[in-house]
Write a protein that holds these residues in place. Structure first.
Motif, PDB file in Angstrom:
ATOM      1  N   PHE A  27     -16.001   5.329  60.773  1.00  0.00           N
ATOM      2  CA  PHE A  27     -16.202   4.066  60.082  1.00  0.00           C
ATOM      3  C   PHE A  27     -17.167   3.138  60.829  1.00  0.00           C
ATOM      4  CE2 PHE A  27     -12.884   5.422  57.304  1.00  0.00           C
ATOM      5  CZ  PHE A  27     -13.210   4.803  56.107  1.00  0.00           C
ATOM      6  N   ALA A  28     -17.516   3.520  62.043  1.00  0.00           N
ATOM      7  CA  ALA A  28     -18.591   2.777  62.711  1.00  0.00           C
ATOM      8  C   ALA A  28     -19.895   2.932  61.932  1.00  0.00           C
ATOM      9  CB  ALA A  28     -18.765   3.274  64.145  1.00  0.00           C
ATOM     10  N   PHE A  29     -20.088   4.093  61.293  1.00  0.00           N
ATOM     11  CA  PHE A  29     -21.260   4.290  60.442  1.00  0.00           C
ATOM     12  C   PHE A  29     -21.272   3.291  59.287  1.00  0.00           C
ATOM     13  CE2 PHE A  29     -20.877   8.920  61.842  1.00  0.00           C
ATOM     14  CZ  PHE A  29     -21.869   8.797  62.809  1.00  0.00           C
ATOM     15  N   VAL A  30     -20.106   3.100  58.677  1.00  0.00           N
ATOM     16  CA  VAL A  30     -19.997   2.164  57.560  1.00  0.00           C
ATOM     17  C   VAL A  30     -20.304   0.746  58.029  1.00  0.00           C
ATOM     18  CG1 VAL A  30     -18.449   1.214  55.801  1.00  0.00           C
ATOM     19  CG2 VAL A  30     -18.294   3.636  56.412  1.00  0.00           C
TER      20      VAL A  30
ATOM     21  N   TYR B  67     -13.275  23.507  59.707  1.00  0.00           N
ATOM     22  CA  TYR B  67     -12.718  22.987  58.462  1.00  0.00           C
ATOM     23  C   TYR B  67     -13.817  22.222  57.735  1.00  0.00           C
ATOM     24  CZ  TYR B  67      -8.069  24.316  60.009  1.00  0.00           C
ATOM     25  OH  TYR B  67      -6.972  25.039  60.417  1.00  0.00           O
ATOM     26  N   SER B  68     -14.468  22.915  56.801  1.00  0.00           N
ATOM     27  CA  SER B  68     -15.565  22.329  56.028  1.00  0.00           C
ATOM     28  C   SER B  68     -15.194  22.352  54.548  1.00  0.00           C
ATOM     29  CB  SER B  68     -16.851  23.125  56.243  1.00  0.00           C
ATOM     30  OG  SER B  68     -17.257  23.118  57.599  1.00  0.00           O
ATOM     31  N   TYR B  69     -15.690  21.363  53.830  1.00  0.00           N
ATOM     32  CA  TYR B  69     -15.458  21.309  52.391  1.00  0.00           C
ATOM     33  C   TYR B  69     -16.427  22.261  51.696  1.00  0.00           C
ATOM     34  CZ  TYR B  69     -12.399  18.438  49.471  1.00  0.00           C
ATOM     35  OH  TYR B  69     -11.361  17.984  48.704  1.00  0.00           O
ATOM     36  N   GLY B  70     -15.945  22.913  50.645  1.00  0.00           N
ATOM     37  CA  GLY B  70     -16.818  23.771  49.851  1.00  0.00           C
ATOM     38  C   GLY B  70     -17.710  22.935  48.943  1.00  0.00           C
ATOM     39  N   ARG B  71     -18.843  23.511  48.541  1.00  0.00           N
ATOM     40  CA  ARG B  71     -19.773  22.757  47.695  1.00  0.00           C
ATOM     41  C   ARG B  71     -19.109  22.351  46.379  1.00  0.00           C
ATOM     42  NH1 ARG B  71     -22.968  26.986  49.787  1.00  0.00           N
ATOM     43  NH2 ARG B  71     -24.528  26.275  51.291  1.00  0.00           N
TER      44      ARG B  71
ATOM     45  N   MET C  85     -23.703   5.577  52.299  1.00  0.00           N
ATOM     46  CA  MET C  85     -22.620   6.111  53.127  1.00  0.00           C
ATOM     47  C   MET C  85     -21.771   7.105  52.349  1.00  0.00           C
ATOM     48  SD  MET C  85     -23.228   5.109  56.051  1.00  0.00           S
ATOM     49  CE  MET C  85     -21.927   6.209  56.569  1.00  0.00           C
ATOM     50  N   THR C  86     -21.623   6.907  51.051  1.00  0.00           N
ATOM     51  CA  THR C  86     -20.899   7.881  50.227  1.00  0.00           C
ATOM     52  C   THR C  86     -21.610   9.226  50.256  1.00  0.00           C
ATOM     53  OG1 THR C  86     -20.157   6.115  48.747  1.00  0.00           O
ATOM     54  CG2 THR C  86     -19.984   8.371  47.932  1.00  0.00           C
ATOM     55  N   ILE C  87     -22.908   9.200  50.043  1.00  0.00           N
ATOM     56  CA  ILE C  87     -23.687  10.445  50.023  1.00  0.00           C
ATOM     57  C   ILE C  87     -23.664  11.126  51.388  1.00  0.00           C
ATOM     58  CG2 ILE C  87     -26.020  11.385  49.741  1.00  0.00           C
ATOM     59  CD1 ILE C  87     -26.502   9.082  47.701  1.00  0.00           C
ATOM     60  N   ILE C  88     -23.848  10.342  52.443  1.00  0.00           N
ATOM     61  CA  ILE C  88     -23.843  10.918  53.799  1.00  0.00           C
ATOM     62  C   ILE C  88     -22.500  11.568  54.106  1.00  0.00           C
ATOM     63  CG2 ILE C  88     -23.838  10.303  56.257  1.00  0.00           C
ATOM     64  CD1 ILE C  88     -26.064   8.308  55.652  1.00  0.00           C
ATOM     65  N   SER C  89     -21.411  10.896  53.755  1.00  0.00           N
ATOM     66  CA  SER C  89     -20.089  11.451  54.074  1.00  0.00           C
ATOM     67  C   SER C  89     -19.832  12.739  53.293  1.00  0.00           C
ATOM     68  CB  SER C  89     -18.990  10.422  53.779  1.00  0.00           C
ATOM     69  OG  SER C  89     -18.839  10.204  52.393  1.00  0.00           O
TER      70      SER C  89
ATOM     71  N   PHE D 262     -16.182  15.898  67.779  1.00  0.00           N
ATOM     72  CA  PHE D 262     -15.086  15.945  66.808  1.00  0.00           C
ATOM     73  C   PHE D 262     -15.198  17.181  65.921  1.00  0.00           C
ATOM     74  CE2 PHE D 262     -16.144  11.427  67.541  1.00  0.00           C
ATOM     75  CZ  PHE D 262     -14.982  11.047  68.195  1.00  0.00           C
ATOM     76  N   ARG D 263     -14.035  17.702  65.541  1.00  0.00           N
ATOM     77  CA  ARG D 263     -14.003  18.835  64.625  1.00  0.00           C
ATOM     78  C   ARG D 263     -13.401  18.393  63.295  1.00  0.00           C
ATOM     79  NH1 ARG D 263      -8.645  21.708  65.151  1.00  0.00           N
ATOM     80  NH2 ARG D 263      -9.676  23.538  64.338  1.00  0.00           N
ATOM     81  N   THR D 264     -13.128  19.370  62.421  1.00  0.00           N
ATOM     82  CA  THR D 264     -12.596  19.107  61.085  1.00  0.00           C
ATOM     83  C   THR D 264     -13.509  18.119  60.354  1.00  0.00           C
ATOM     84  OG1 THR D 264     -10.395  19.332  62.084  1.00  0.00           O
ATOM     85  CG2 THR D 264     -10.473  18.661  59.786  1.00  0.00           C
ATOM     86  N   VAL D 265     -14.742  18.539  60.169  1.00  0.00           N
ATOM     87  CA  VAL D 265     -15.758  17.630  59.629  1.00  0.00           C
ATOM     88  C   VAL D 265     -15.444  17.172  58.208  1.00  0.00           C
ATOM     89  CG1 VAL D 265     -17.613  18.468  61.093  1.00  0.00           C
ATOM     90  CG2 VAL D 265     -17.171  19.607  58.915  1.00  0.00           C
ATOM     91  N   GLU D 266     -14.648  17.951  57.470  1.00  0.00           N
ATOM     92  CA  GLU D 266     -14.354  17.546  56.093  1.00  0.00           C
ATOM     93  C   GLU D 266     -13.595  16.218  56.037  1.00  0.00           C
ATOM     94  OE1 GLU D 266     -12.134  20.844  54.562  1.00  0.00           O
ATOM     95  OE2 GLU D 266     -10.220  20.137  55.363  1.00  0.00           O
ATOM     96  N   SER D 267     -12.966  15.832  57.159  1.00  0.00           N
ATOM     97  CA  SER D 267     -12.215  14.576  57.155  1.00  0.00           C
ATOM     98  C   SER D 267     -13.116  13.355  57.090  1.00  0.00           C
ATOM     99  CB  SER D 267     -11.303  14.492  58.384  1.00  0.00           C
ATOM    100  OG  SER D 267     -12.059  14.475  59.579  1.00  0.00           O
ATOM    101  N   ILE D 268     -14.437  13.534  57.239  1.00  0.00           N
ATOM    102  CA  ILE D 268     -15.337  12.389  57.114  1.00  0.00           C
ATOM    103  C   ILE D 268     -15.405  11.906  55.666  1.00  0.00           C
ATOM    104  CG2 ILE D 268     -17.525  13.585  56.652  1.00  0.00           C
ATOM    105  CD1 ILE D 268     -18.819  11.659  58.720  1.00  0.00           C
ATOM    106  N   LEU D 269     -14.822  12.659  54.750  1.00  0.00           N
ATOM    107  CA  LEU D 269     -14.736  12.192  53.369  1.00  0.00           C
ATOM    108  C   LEU D 269     -13.907  10.919  53.247  1.00  0.00           C
ATOM    109  CD1 LEU D 269     -14.443  15.319  51.029  1.00  0.00           C
ATOM    110  CD2 LEU D 269     -16.141  13.494  50.920  1.00  0.00           C
ATOM    111  N   VAL D 270     -13.198  10.532  54.300  1.00  0.00           N
ATOM    112  CA  VAL D 270     -12.487   9.251  54.257  1.00  0.00           C
ATOM    113  C   VAL D 270     -13.462   8.104  54.000  1.00  0.00           C
ATOM    114  CG1 VAL D 270     -10.552   9.969  55.705  1.00  0.00           C
ATOM    115  CG2 VAL D 270     -12.604   9.015  56.786  1.00  0.00           C
ATOM    116  N   ILE D 271     -14.717   8.290  54.404  1.00  0.00           N
ATOM    117  CA  ILE D 271     -15.715   7.256  54.126  1.00  0.00           C
ATOM    118  C   ILE D 271     -15.920   7.127  52.625  1.00  0.00           C
ATOM    119  CG2 ILE D 271     -18.167   6.683  54.317  1.00  0.00           C
ATOM    120  CD1 ILE D 271     -18.131   7.763  57.139  1.00  0.00           C
ATOM    121  N   ALA D 272     -16.105   8.276  51.943  1.00  0.00           N
ATOM    122  CA  ALA D 272     -16.271   8.240  50.490  1.00  0.00           C
ATOM    123  C   ALA D 272     -15.020   7.696  49.814  1.00  0.00           C
ATOM    124  CB  ALA D 272     -16.584   9.640  49.967  1.00  0.00           C
TER     125      ALA D 272
END
Length: 864
Positions: A213-216, A299-303, A400-404, A430-440
């Motif tokens: 959320f520092a990015f936001v 842990y990555s999100y699928g397209r 930020m939505t698109i980046i996340s 940091f791992r589990t990159v899919e968790s960055i969707l919290v920004i979206a």
């Protein structure tokens, strides 16, 4: 007289401030959010039922030794021997004395509601504060708060036990609220609120969420700069930024004990330090920079999975969910449709049994506890908001939505992930990159609510963008209904692996080829049943989303035609959003997830026969190797374990696992491996829950050695262990030459033994006829450990790649070692002062807010 008049005026202004309509509106919203929170967790929150989440049990297991020590002595230990031979507790139970100055805030923030209803309320309440700071009308703010709080990821992490992550996220919206207030003219109050909530956010100790959320925050700071530049108010922006920078420094300093000690500790762990060995071994989680790309993107999100933002079952939902305090796999065989297929004769009984092994989830191979679903109505409003809402803040939220979303794809979008790993500071930690969707999950409802307020206020003005936005989302829902295959294959490599495993087992048991084939994906009935069931999941959820979308759109059309008042349209859409999210979340966390109070009180780690055998041993301090549970936290609850579970173990211990200890789990230990186990004082080896073998060769807590060899570098030190006899020899890196030195060989009658044990303090008695070098079966750590001999300081060296060693003079001596990093005392003092300053800042801000109080005007509305 003048002073009395001033006091009277201040009191009158205070009364007016309390009677501010916004206070009343917030109170109404608070009551609604309380009711919703309690209703969602009814009756479990009221009855005191618990989830017994795995992650919480894991933390309980590895923290049990220090927890008992605290109960018995009132002293906090910053070292534990309960896992991996011994390690600091900076990332196990990071509670410092300065934290007591603000821990009470979480209780107040959750209104003292029973858990976990308090957590859900905290999440919604924080977002409501943000909405009020943005001058969004309370009814729309409440809808936004519900949307944020019920985003499925948050409910799912409650079930998984990621409570500190959840609490961190709950403090993020009010932190951003303070930032927005500061840039919109209320610099002191905004900075004070930002400092307070940032302090609480950081104290929750989930730096990954704070980092994301520092990015936001950076994006919003830039957006407000653009606004200030256009209005020729850059100087005012600079003042606000300066005050917010002070707030940030205070929030960081208030948590300095945790931040600094975690930072220093990370330098010695697999999260921040690669191995010094040039020929690396089995562990693939680290590289020259620390954590490697494969580990980061595990842990990555699928397209196609991204479409779960508005169609929850686009990839089958969850692979497991909490049931009766345990994670239970969610298989296709559990679906009601399977029983119907069997009854209709389209699926035989054998094939239906095979479906019990096939997961409902068919996304990425790691599995998931559920999708990230923000709500189809909210998503459609977000799309509309991309057009309707104007200004730099809108662009900050959109970008930020698109980046996340791109970063959440991880290995499925490596060109973007590589850029962040290689060039953005700390991203690779940091791992589990899919968790960055919290920004979206944050930016989508914010922009959606800004859009909803504008649409309801003037529906005719925004007719066209609303139609396009809702139509676009409806189109993708229709695709899910009519052509679910568009969202990718529903047969996964995991399915093929399970099928292959079953066929191999059946073949090994002597079943003929036809029988084996009938119980695999080669059976057309099974193959087509999986396709039909999974496509049906997509179709039904796509239809469900379409229905909610259509109902909300109809409400807007009726409002546009003047047949429905704005207040009713708002209420109707709000209820639709709540029902949508509420019901989806019940799939992943519901009454059956909880256990009753009586079961919650039972021992989460029952004692096995092997445990009972070990615990009868009267030796005060020894270690246990549990081969079957080497990587599990359970053994740490009862014993000082050779293995364990922790994401930030010491790099040198990981090296020792890879080079020597892993051979025990693979079943082929060498003599050198046994020597390593012996020098770690593994008195017991557990081969099954029923059996613990006494290891008579364990070297005990300390011993004297005859020889010390200095070698150059980690490779040479590790290689020496292949031939080293640790009972009489020791090897050390040459950089410790001077810290320790070779001593005369031991003689008969020379002894050294442990006389008193505590996790953070060890006392030994030494008796020898000459100067000796003592080796201790304790893991070496480069700072914080102190040693004395008869009260006089002694230096601690490192030998045998991992252990401590001390030179001890001839005669009878008392040797003490204790762990007490000086950094803890220094940082706690700084933190205490910072917390006091934050409270003073809030007090001054409230004083001036009341002193300068004026009713809200049209000028105070949200500007784009």
């Amino acid at each position: 007289m003048t002073q009395d008049k001033t006091s009277t005026q201040f009191v009158e202004k205070a009364k007016k401030a309390i009677r501010n309509p916004k206070i009343i509106q917030m109170a109404i919203a608070v009551v609604v959010m309380m009711i919703i929170s309690l209703a969602f967790f009814h009756p479990d929150a009221i009855e005191g039922n618990s989830l017994r989440q795995y992650d919480m049990l894991q933390g309980q297991a590895i923290g049990e030794e220090t927890h008992k020590f605290l109960e018995q002595t009132g002293e906090k230990s910053w070292w534990t021997n309960s896992l991996f031979g011994g390690m600091p507790t900076f990332q196990i139970s990071p509670s410092y004395s300065s934290n007591s100055l603000f821990n009470w805030i979480s209780t107040v923030y959750g209104l003292g509601l029973p858990s976990p209803a308090n957590l859900l309320f905290m999440m919604m309440f924080g977002f409501m504060i943000l909405m009020m700071a943005m001058n969004v009308k309370w009814q729309y703010g409440l809808i936004g708060a519900i949307s944020w709080g019920f985003s499925t990821y948050f409910i799912i992490i409650i079930g998984a036990g990621h409570l500190w992550k959840f609490i961190t996220l709950s403090y993020i919206p009010p932190t951003i609220a303070g930032i927005i207030m500061a840039y919109r003219g209320r610099k002191l109050m905004g900075s004070a609120l930002a400092a307070l909530f940032a302090m609480m956010q950081i104290s929750s100790n989930h730096i990954q969420m704070t980092y994301y959320f520092a990015f936001v925050i950076v994006a919003l700071v830039i957006a407000f700069f653009v606004v200030a530049y256009r209005k020729h108010q850059v100087a005012d922006w600079g003042k606000a930024t300066g005050m917010l920078a002070v707030a940030a420094v205070l929030a960081v300093c208030a948590n300095l004990p945790s931040l600094y000690n975690t930072y220093e500790y990370s330098k010695e762990t697999i999260r921040g330090k690669s191995t010094e060995l040039t020929t690396y071994t089995d562990d693939d989680t680290v590289d020259s920079k620390g954590v490697n790309k494969e580990y980061i993107t595990q842990y990555s999100y699928g397209r196609a999975e991204t479409f779960s933002l508005f169609i929850p079952n686009i990839k089958g939902g969850a692979s497991a969910k909490p049931v009766d305090g345990q994670m239970q796999p969610m298989s296709l065989g559990d679906l009601d449709e399977v029983a119907e297929m069997v009854n209709k004769g389209t699926l035989d009984q054998t094939s239906s049994q095979f479906l019990q092994y096939i997961s409902q989830y068919f996304g990425e191979p790691e599995g998931t506890n559920g999708p990230i679903y923000v709500g189809v109505i909210i998503f459609a409003l977000f799309i509309a908001g991309c057009v309707i809402v104007k200004g730099p803040v809108k662009w900050a939220l959109l970008v930020m939505t698109i980046i996340s979303i791109l970063l959440a794809l991880g290995r499925n979008c490596m060109w973007f992930t590589d850029f962040f790993i290689d060039y953005i500071p700390m991203y690779s930690k940091f791992r589990t990159v899919e968790s960055i969707l919290v920004i979206a999950e944050f930016t989508i409802p914010v922009l959606a609510i800004l859009a909803l307020q504008k649409i309801i206020t003037d529906p005719k003005k925004y007719k066209e963008p609303v139609c396009w936005a809702f139509g676009a989302v409806a189109f993708f829902c229709l695709l899910g209904i009519l052509a679910p295959g568009v969202y990718g294959s529903v047969i996964t490599p995991n399915d093929e692996s399970i099928s292959s495993m079953i066929t191999q087992q059946l073949s090994a048991q002597g079943y003929d080829r036809e029988t084996v084939r009938s119980f695999s994906l080669e059976n057309p009935t099974i193959y087509h049943a999986i396709i039909a069931l999974r496509r049906s999941m997509i179709e039904s959820d796509a239809l469900r989303s379409l229905v909610f979308l259509a109902l909300s759109f109809i409400a807007l059309v009726v409002l546009y035609r003047g047949k429905l008042k704005a207040v009713y349209a708002t209420a109707f859409i709000g209820v639709l959003i709540l029902v949508d999210l509420y019901s989806i979340n019940k799939r992943y966390l519901n009454h059956e997830s909880f256990v009753g109070e009586s079961m919650a009180m039972t021992d989460p780690f029952p004692i096995s026969p092997a445990d009972q055998q070990i615990l009868q041993d009267t030796i005060s301090n020894y270690r246990v190797l549990d081969i079957q549970r080497f990587w599990q936290p359970g053994p740490s609850y009862h014993h000082k374990a050779i293995g364990g579970y922790h994401a930030a173990k010491l790099t040198r211990y990981q090296d020792m696992i890879d080079c020597h200890l892993s051979s025990f789990t693979s079943g082929n230990p060498t003599e050198a491996d046994m020597n390593v186990l012996n020098m770690l004082n593994a008195r017991y080896i557990v081969t099954s829950p029923q059996q613990a073998m006494l290891n008579p060769d364990a070297l005990g807590n300390a011993w004297f050695v005859d020889e010390l060899e200095f070698v150059k570098g980690a490779d040479a030190e590790m290689d020496a262990l292949d031939t080293l006899d640790p009972t009489v020899e020791a090897v050390a890196d040459e950089k410790f030459n001077g810290t320790i030195k070779a001593a005369s060989p031991r003689e008969d009658g020379d002894t050294i033994f442990l006389t008193k044990y505590a996790p953070n303090r060890l006392t030994y008695h030494s008796d020898s006829n000459g100067d000796r070098l003592a080796v201790f079966s304790e893991v070496y750590f480069p700072y914080g450990w102190h040693a004395t001999i008869d009260g006089k300081p002694a230096e601690i060296g490192r030998v045998n790649y991992l252990l401590r060693a001390v030179n001890i003079p001839a005669g009878n001596h008392t040797v003490e070692m204790w762990f007490d990093p000086e950094s803890i005392h220094t940082t706690v003092s700084v933190a205490t002062c910072s917390v006091i300053l934050i409270y003073l800042m809030i007090g001054v801000a409230i004083f001036f807010m009341i002193k300068n109080y004026r009713p809200a005007t049209e000028e105070d509305k949200w500007e784009e």
